[in-house]
Design an enzyme around this catalytic site. Structure first.
Site, PDB file in Angstrom:
ATOM      1  N   LYS A   1       0.855  -1.187   0.000  1.00  8.27           N
ATOM      2  CA  LYS A   1       0.000   0.000   0.000  1.00  8.27           C
ATOM      3  C   LYS A   1       0.885   1.227   0.000  1.00  8.27           C
ATOM      4  O   LYS A   1       2.014   1.193   0.492  1.00  8.27           O
ATOM      5  CB  LYS A   1      -0.881   0.019   1.256  1.00  8.27           C
ATOM      6  CG  LYS A   1      -2.122   0.854   1.096  1.00  8.27           C
ATOM      7  CD  LYS A   1      -3.108   0.122   0.198  1.00  8.27           C
ATOM      8  CE  LYS A   1      -4.524   0.553   0.380  1.00  8.27           C
ATOM      9  NZ  LYS A   1      -5.443  -0.485  -0.118  1.00  8.27           N
TER      10      LYS A   1
ATOM     11  N   ASN B   1     -15.983   6.078  -4.850  1.00 14.08           N
ATOM     12  CA  ASN B   1     -16.006   5.072  -5.917  1.00 14.08           C
ATOM     13  C   ASN B   1     -16.768   3.818  -5.487  1.00 14.08           C
ATOM     14  O   ASN B   1     -17.655   3.355  -6.201  1.00 14.08           O
ATOM     15  CB  ASN B   1     -14.572   4.724  -6.328  1.00 14.08           C
ATOM     16  CG  ASN B   1     -14.543   3.667  -7.414  1.00 14.08           C
ATOM     17  OD1 ASN B   1     -14.546   2.475  -7.142  1.00 14.08           O
ATOM     18  ND2 ASN B   1     -14.568   4.094  -8.662  1.00 14.08           N
ATOM     19  N   ALA B   2     -16.456   3.305  -4.305  1.00 21.69           N
ATOM     20  CA  ALA B   2     -17.102   2.061  -3.875  1.00 21.69           C
ATOM     21  C   ALA B   2     -18.574   2.295  -3.534  1.00 21.69           C
ATOM     22  O   ALA B   2     -19.463   1.585  -4.019  1.00 21.69           O
ATOM     23  CB  ALA B   2     -16.352   1.473  -2.682  1.00 21.69           C
TER      24      ALA B   2
HETATM   25  N1  GLU Z   1      -7.194   0.012  -3.461  1.00 25.05           N
HETATM   26  C1  GLU Z   1      -7.941  -1.176  -3.752  1.00 25.05           C
HETATM   27  C2  GLU Z   1      -7.972  -2.097  -2.552  1.00 25.05           C
HETATM   28  O1  GLU Z   1      -7.819  -1.691  -1.426  1.00 25.05           O
HETATM   29  C3  GLU Z   1      -7.461  -1.838  -5.013  1.00 25.05           C
HETATM   30  C4  GLU Z   1      -6.026  -2.222  -4.998  1.00 25.05           C
HETATM   31  C5  GLU Z   1      -5.502  -2.652  -6.365  1.00 25.05           C
HETATM   32  O2  GLU Z   1      -6.280  -2.681  -7.304  1.00 25.05           O
HETATM   33  O3  GLU Z   1      -4.324  -2.952  -6.445  1.00 25.05           O
HETATM   34  O4  GLU Z   1      -8.230  -3.257  -2.684  1.00 25.05           O
END
Ligand code: GLU
Length: 415
Positions: free
Chosen positions: A105, A220-221
């Site tokens: 992350k 988005n979600a």
């Molecule tokens: N940020 C999204 C998550 O927390 C997607 C991560 C990604 O697609 O690599 O799952």
């Protein structure tokens, strides 16, 4: 909230899993700390001519199963511990949906709502310049997360391609379609979550047609989850919220109209025909399905006893504290843990990587079909383990994911 530490929660969860699986201490030690952390300072020219120095992080948690993968957050409250927790959760997420990737992350401490498009572009490019030697299509592949967008992914991909002197679409996912994006990535997190909720509803005997839904968060979600709820599953969305507050209407809200109102005014608040509701009260509404789709630590021991939903579908990362987990489980609430419920995003990100590598792109129907299969298989695996061990769904998800990461570490001779 001030003393909340997401990484302490993530470690507590892994400790519980280590106990359930009776993991050797070497394995446990590897799983409870990141493999690599990178911290950078990013000088960025602001529109007024000044230079502002931003702090950025990337945590590459575990790459036993493959290159690390995970989004980048732009948030004023970002901390290294939050990024560590989210990187850990990415590791379990990728393992759980059985894609050949590890977890990572990234984060930058900034307030994107106060920045111009030009400033955000320069910050996005600065982040990639600082991280270029540590990321790559076979090493670590970032993506969007809280307050980062497909446009920012395009700038980041372009910066990396410029550094490498060749197009490198596969370095980042969540890109816009014309520059190597995948069909179906936009609503993938919400859609994947709904496939899991659909399976859970059957297990719990909840009829989706007409089911009452509340959604915290309208990014988005959350916004896509609201649309799918009404359009695809015939549910009634009676409350939604964003960082400025919430709205409710017992007769149901029209998700697209709410999204237009938010686009015009900056918030869902004040949507015509709705009553105000606080973010806290929204979580306690009398609904069938509650979808936290904003930030961490919103369902805690203080409000968990008041949650009335039969199913909680965690589209946010880390919305439920461990104490709240126990309370919800004891109260018979079927919790779909974050790294199961929101794994649709990274799953389609993985599809995007595959398409970039092959330079051959799939249609929407193909993406949806594969995503459905992936999410449904993961849900059933978690449910089977929850029943077999008589543990809650989050602990079961940990068991499935940690077993896979552990097996890979053992086969590679690490532990
Ligand atoms: N940020 C999204 C998550 O927390 C997607 C991560 C990604 O697609 O690599 O799952």
């Amino acid at each position: 909230m001030a003393d909340f530490n997401a990484f302490a929660v993530a470690q507590q969860q892994i400790d519980t899993c280590a106990q359930i699986l009776e993991l050797p201490s070497s394995v446990h030690e590897m799983l409870r700390a990141p493999k690599r952390e990178i911290r950078v300072s990013l000088p960025v020219k602001m529109d007024d001519g000044s230079v502002k120095v931003f702090r950025g992080f990337r945590v590459q948690y575990n790459d036993a199963l493959g290159p690390t993968k995970g989004g980048i957050r732009f948030h004023p409250d970002e901390t290294i511990d939050t990024v560590r927790a989210l990187a850990a959760w990415m590791t379990w997420k990728c393992a759980l949906v059985d894609i050949p990737l590890g977890g990572a992350k990234g984060g930058v401490i900034c307030d994107p709502k106060q920045m111009s498009a030009g400033e955000l572009e320069r910050l996005s490019r600065a982040y990639i310049r600082a991280m270029a030697r540590f990321i790559g299509p076979e090493t670590d592949i970032p993506a969007p997360d809280v307050y980062t967008t497909p446009q920012m992914m395009a700038w980041m991909m372009d910066e990396y391609s410029t550094i490498r002197q060749k197009n490198q679409f596969g370095v980042i996912t969540g890109k816009p379609l014309p520059v190597g994006g995948s069909a179906g990535r936009g609503d993938a997190t919400a859609r994947g979550g709904w496939y899991v909720i659909r399976e859970a509803a059957e297990v719990c005997g909840v009829e989706l047609d007409g089911a009452i839904v509340a959604i915290q968060g309208y990014g988005n979600a959350g916004a896509y989850a609201a649309r799918l709820a009404t359009e695809t599953y015939g549910c009634k969305v009676i409350a939604v919220s964003d960082s400025k507050g919430g709205i409710t209407n017992r007769n149901g809200l029209e998700p697209d109209a709410v999204a237009r109102h938010k686009a015009d005014t900056g918030s869902v608040v004040g949507f015509p025909g709705s009553e105000p509701v606080s973010n806290e009260a929204l979580l306690e509404l009398d609904v069938d399905i509650l979808i936290p789709a904003a930030l961490e630590n919103v369902i805690t021991e203080s409000n968990a006893p008041n949650v009335k939903a039969k199913i909680v579908g965690e589209l946010a990362n880390g919305p439920t504290s461990p104490e709240a987990d126990d309370i919800l489980h004891a109260g018979g609430v079927h919790v779909l843990p974050d790294f199961l419920c929101n794994a649709g995003g990274v799953t389609v990100s993985y599809f995007e990587m595959v398409q970039n590598a092959y330079m051959y792109y799939w249609d929407l129907e193909q993406v949806h079909r594969r995503l459905d299969a992936t999410m449904t298989t993961a849900y059933r695996a978690v449910l089977d383990v929850a029943r077999e061990y008589n543990i809650n769904m989050r602990q079961a998800a940990y068991v499935v994911a940690v077993r896979r990461v552990t097996e890979a570490m053992q086969l590679r001779g690490w532990v």
